[in-house]
Design a protein around this motif. Sequence first.
Motif, mmCIF file in Angstrom:
data_model
loop_
_atom_site.group_PDB
_atom_site.id
_atom_site.type_symbol
_atom_site.label_atom_id
_atom_site.label_comp_id
_atom_site.label_asym_id
_atom_site.label_seq_id
_atom_site.Cartn_x
_atom_site.Cartn_y
_atom_site.Cartn_z
ATOM 1 N N ASN A 23 -32.990 -32.691 23.210
ATOM 2 C CA ASN A 23 -31.579 -32.330 23.321
ATOM 3 C C ASN A 23 -31.014 -32.686 24.682
ATOM 4 O O ASN A 23 -29.855 -33.078 24.803
ATOM 5 C CB ASN A 23 -31.410 -30.825 23.072
ATOM 6 N N SER A 65 -21.352 -32.781 17.290
ATOM 7 C CA SER A 65 -22.656 -32.223 17.613
ATOM 8 C C SER A 65 -23.543 -33.284 18.214
ATOM 9 O O SER A 65 -23.525 -34.440 17.807
ATOM 10 C CB SER A 65 -23.312 -31.680 16.344
ATOM 11 N N LEU A 67 -26.715 -32.758 18.137
ATOM 12 C CA LEU A 67 -28.009 -32.487 17.523
ATOM 13 C C LEU A 67 -28.355 -33.473 16.427
ATOM 14 O O LEU A 67 -27.485 -33.996 15.755
ATOM 15 C CB LEU A 67 -28.013 -31.074 16.939
ATOM 16 N N TYR A 163 -25.431 -27.483 11.426
ATOM 17 C CA TYR A 163 -25.246 -27.678 12.840
ATOM 18 C C TYR A 163 -24.440 -28.880 13.258
ATOM 19 O O TYR A 163 -24.316 -29.135 14.431
ATOM 20 C CB TYR A 163 -26.574 -27.693 13.581
ATOM 21 N N ALA A 243 -30.243 -24.031 20.116
ATOM 22 C CA ALA A 243 -31.570 -24.566 20.338
ATOM 23 C C ALA A 243 -32.621 -23.674 19.708
ATOM 24 O O ALA A 243 -33.620 -24.149 19.187
ATOM 25 C CB ALA A 243 -31.827 -24.702 21.832
ATOM 26 N N ARG A 246 -32.847 -24.279 16.090
ATOM 27 C CA ARG A 246 -33.355 -25.578 15.724
ATOM 28 C C ARG A 246 -34.555 -25.957 16.571
ATOM 29 O O ARG A 246 -34.906 -27.104 16.693
ATOM 30 C CB ARG A 246 -32.275 -26.653 15.914
#
Length: 257
Positions: A23, A65, A67, A163, A243, A246
């Motif tokens: 990330n 996002s 992610l 997300y 975080a 995930r």
Amino acid sequence: MEPAFGEVNQLGGVFVNGRPLPNAIRLRIVELAQLGIRPCDISRQLRVSHGCVSKILARYNETGSILPGAIGGSKPRVTTPTVVKHIRTYKQRDPGIFAWEIRDRLLADGVCDKFNLPSVSSISRILRNKIGNLSQQSQYEPSKQTSHPQPQPTLPYNHLYSYPTPIGATGTKMPNGLPTVNSYVTAPSIHPYHPPTQVSPYMGYSGTTSAFVTGPTWQPPSGSALSPHSCDITAPLAFKSMAVTRDSMHPVTASAL
DNA sequence: GTCGTGACGGTTGAA
DNA sequence: TTTTCAACCGTCACG
């Protein structure tokens, strides 16, 4: 599956094939882009392929996002107990009904919509496996609920796919539906990765991943105009909670530990 | 030189 | 418990 060392790309960066970048790296890519740095320069600086930079930025622009998507798993089940129940009802009322007719009726009756409508083959399978050998009472009858209830199938993927607006749970969301980049920032919040103690695949990135958040080379943007989604810097927890939810996707924690 | 895109080999997790 | 399948990943090469 021993990604302890990862692989080295053409730029000298280390990556784990099949696994998302950390990330912190993803965040850094977005941050640099918003600082006006060209993707090609970001690619060189972070030693991430430009294709990956392009992909991450495109995703960010699209979803807001940073992610990665949900890896693995299967499609959500559409043959929910409710659907099965309706199919059985249709079949009982009209034993000669075809699967495609059932399908049409499920849609017409509003039992399903076009997104969760079972395929004809699925309906056939239900007829064969669940209804064909069903005596009279249903295995889904409440009175017959001896085994654990079927997991509610209407949400199976939502928890994974939610997300794209990852911080929705914390409410930090911009009016346009996109979270701010800055909402991800703030060094202490970005701690999904255990600092690579020994051999992390990501140690190739000019230091540890934590260097991105604690190192002298990166100052978290302080809510300036560089975020196209405005400037909410109040959400360090947002990233953290994201975080946490995930964390299983984290390459280091998931693979190298 | 830059960037978008598809192929590729890989990982993951539900069924 | 193992296998299958379909999602995703990042890299690479091409235009």
